[in-house]
Structure formats: C-alpha cells, structure tokens
Write an enzyme that holds these catalytic residues in place. Structure first.
Site: not given
Ligand code: PAF
Length: 282
Positions: A35-37, A176, A184, A186
């Site tokens: 979601e951050g990306h 985020v 968030m 990866s």
C-alpha cells in the site's frame, strides 16, 4: 500497462511522451509492492500525465551479508497492483542492463550519509544515489515520489538533486501504516506471526516519544533512552540504532527545538526494520 526491460525502449517511450507534451512521474521501487508504494503511485497519478514505476532490486545498495538474494520478488503480483492504480509503465531492467561489464561510476553524497543507516550499511546510500540518478537519466521524470519511511534516503536524494542541479521535483509522501501501526515494508513479508507481533514495538516506541513531547519533554537524550528501553523490553527485538537528530540537517542535539527526526532500526529475528517520526517542539 507496458512492462519495459531495456533502456533503449524506455528512452523511446519517454521521447514520445515528451513530444506529446506529457509530464512524467517516476516512482522508483524494488518491487514487492504494498500500500505504501501504491499511495506513491496514486499521488503521482494526481499530478503527472504519465506514471512510470521502476521495479529494480538494485545490487549496489546491498552489502555483501545483506538480503539481496532473498529480497522478495513478485513481478506478476506487482504488475496487477501497479495496473490497478493506473500506472502506465513498469520499467524492469535486468542488473546487466543497468550495470554492464566495466561499469565504474558512482554518486557519493557526503555528510548526512555518515550516520543512521549509512553507518550500519556502508555503501548503501552510494548505491541508492547512483541507481536513482541513473533512473532519472533514463526516465527523465518531471517529478519523482518517495516515502517518508526512508527518511534518510529522502534527505540524501534531496541533497543530490539540489547539489547536482537536477531539474526534478521530489515529492515526499507520509508513511503508510497497517491498522495496528506497523509501517508498510516489503520486508514485513519475512516476519513470522510472532515476529509480526513483536515488530509493533517500533511504532509503539515512536508513539511513546510523541507522547513525551506532547507532555512537554524536550530532552533528546531522555527521549532516546526511553525509546531504547521500550525496544529492549521486547524479547525478539535487537536494537541497531535509536537516534534523535535535528531535522532536516541531521545534527546531534541534546534538546529539541523545532523539528527533530527520531529514527530507529531494529532487527526482529533476522529481519531488519526501520521506522521514524518527526518530533516537534513549538
Ligand atoms: O526505497 C527503495 O525502494 C530503493 O532504495 C530505491 C529508491 C528504489 C532505489 O533502489
């Protein structure tokens, strides 16, 4: 949505977009999109005609004993996610395309890279600045979008853009978080259920610092030691650094006046996580 793998094809796309007078927004990523990306891409969509996201796990920003080999890779899933927010192009070069044999040029941003992640990951920001510079040269964006979660990376790239007179606007998008506060990342995918629970100590300790400041505490050393104590109380957490620096210069301080960056890096099991908040004493 197109997936472009070569610099030549990416340049052809950019030339045509520029010929049509379209502005280009770039969201550089290493994939494994969350979601951050997607928030960065959505923001880019709002202000640019065309959004390009790069998915490239950049070998030059990983140290020899870091997680380059096991960094999560999921181009199929990433393509669906990027398409869902209207990204026009994924630029997905192979390492040999970006760093062919004989490659020997690097960008070194001095000063602020000598602390925080720059200390614990020697050469990391040299790799980041180099690859972002290359991406800027290839994609020629009008704007590029980065997340505040990598607060030091943002400062390094802002420095690079200013120092090298790059005609690109950087936009920084707030962190985020998951509903329970975990930023968030990866790398969250590496966490077991128990580690996922333990990882909440990062956001919890930042909240603690924010509360201390709200109660009138401005002593940077006291805030730092209370945050450290909170992290050390979590059995699965191994604290790499907790630092409070003035912001955005990142100089050491004893008392917070104006804005300060509270940044931390913590290992939960084998997974290294970072998080930060800007503290403000008015
Ligand atoms: O933040 C990242 O994911 C990377 O450091 C970046 C900016 C894509 C450069 O490889």
């Amino acid at each position: 949505m197109k997936i472009i793998e070569t610099i030549k094809e990416m340049r052809e796309f950019v030339t045509e977009a520029q010929r049509q007078g379209q502005s280009i927004g770039l969201v550089p990523t290493m994939g494994s999109l969350h979601e951050g990306h997607l928030t960065l891409m959505q923001r880019a969509k709002q202000v640019c005609d065309i959004v390009v996201t790069s998915i490239f796990i950049n070998p030059t920003q990983f140290g020899p004993n870091e997680d380059f080999a096991k960094y999560p890779r999921d181009l199929t899933g990433d393509s669906k996610k990027a398409a869902s927010v209207g990204v026009e192009v994924i630029f997905h070069p192979q390492a040999a395309e970006m760093y062919p044999e004989g490659y020997s040029s690097f960008i070194e941003v001095e000063g602020i890279t000598g602390k925080l992640c720059g200390l614990s990951r020697p050469g990391h920001f040299r790799g980041v600045a180099t690859v972002v510079n290359k991406l800027f040269n290839i994609v020629q964006p009008n704007m590029a979008f980065f997340g505040q979660k990598d607060a030091q990376q943002v400062l390094v790239l802002q420095r690079m853009v200013a120092d090298l007179n790059m005609n690109i606007t950087l936009e920084v998008v707030p962190i985020v978080r998951e509903a329970d506060g975990l930023a968030m990342s990866s790398r969250n995918a590496f966490l077991s259920a128990e580690e996922r629970r333990a990882a909440l100590v990062l956001s919890r300790s930042l909240k603690l610092a924010e509360e201390l400041v709200a109660q009138g505490e401005d002593n940077a050393l006291k805030i730092r030691s209370q945050v450290m104590a909170e992290i050390q109380a979590e059995e699965l957490a191994d604290c790499e650094y907790v630092e409070v620096y003035n912001y955005p210069l990142l100089q050491g301080i004893t008392a917070i006046t104006g804005k300060a960056l509270l940044a931390l890096a913590v290992r939960i099991g084998k997974t290294r996580l970072i998080d930060n908040t800007i503290l403000e004493v008015k």
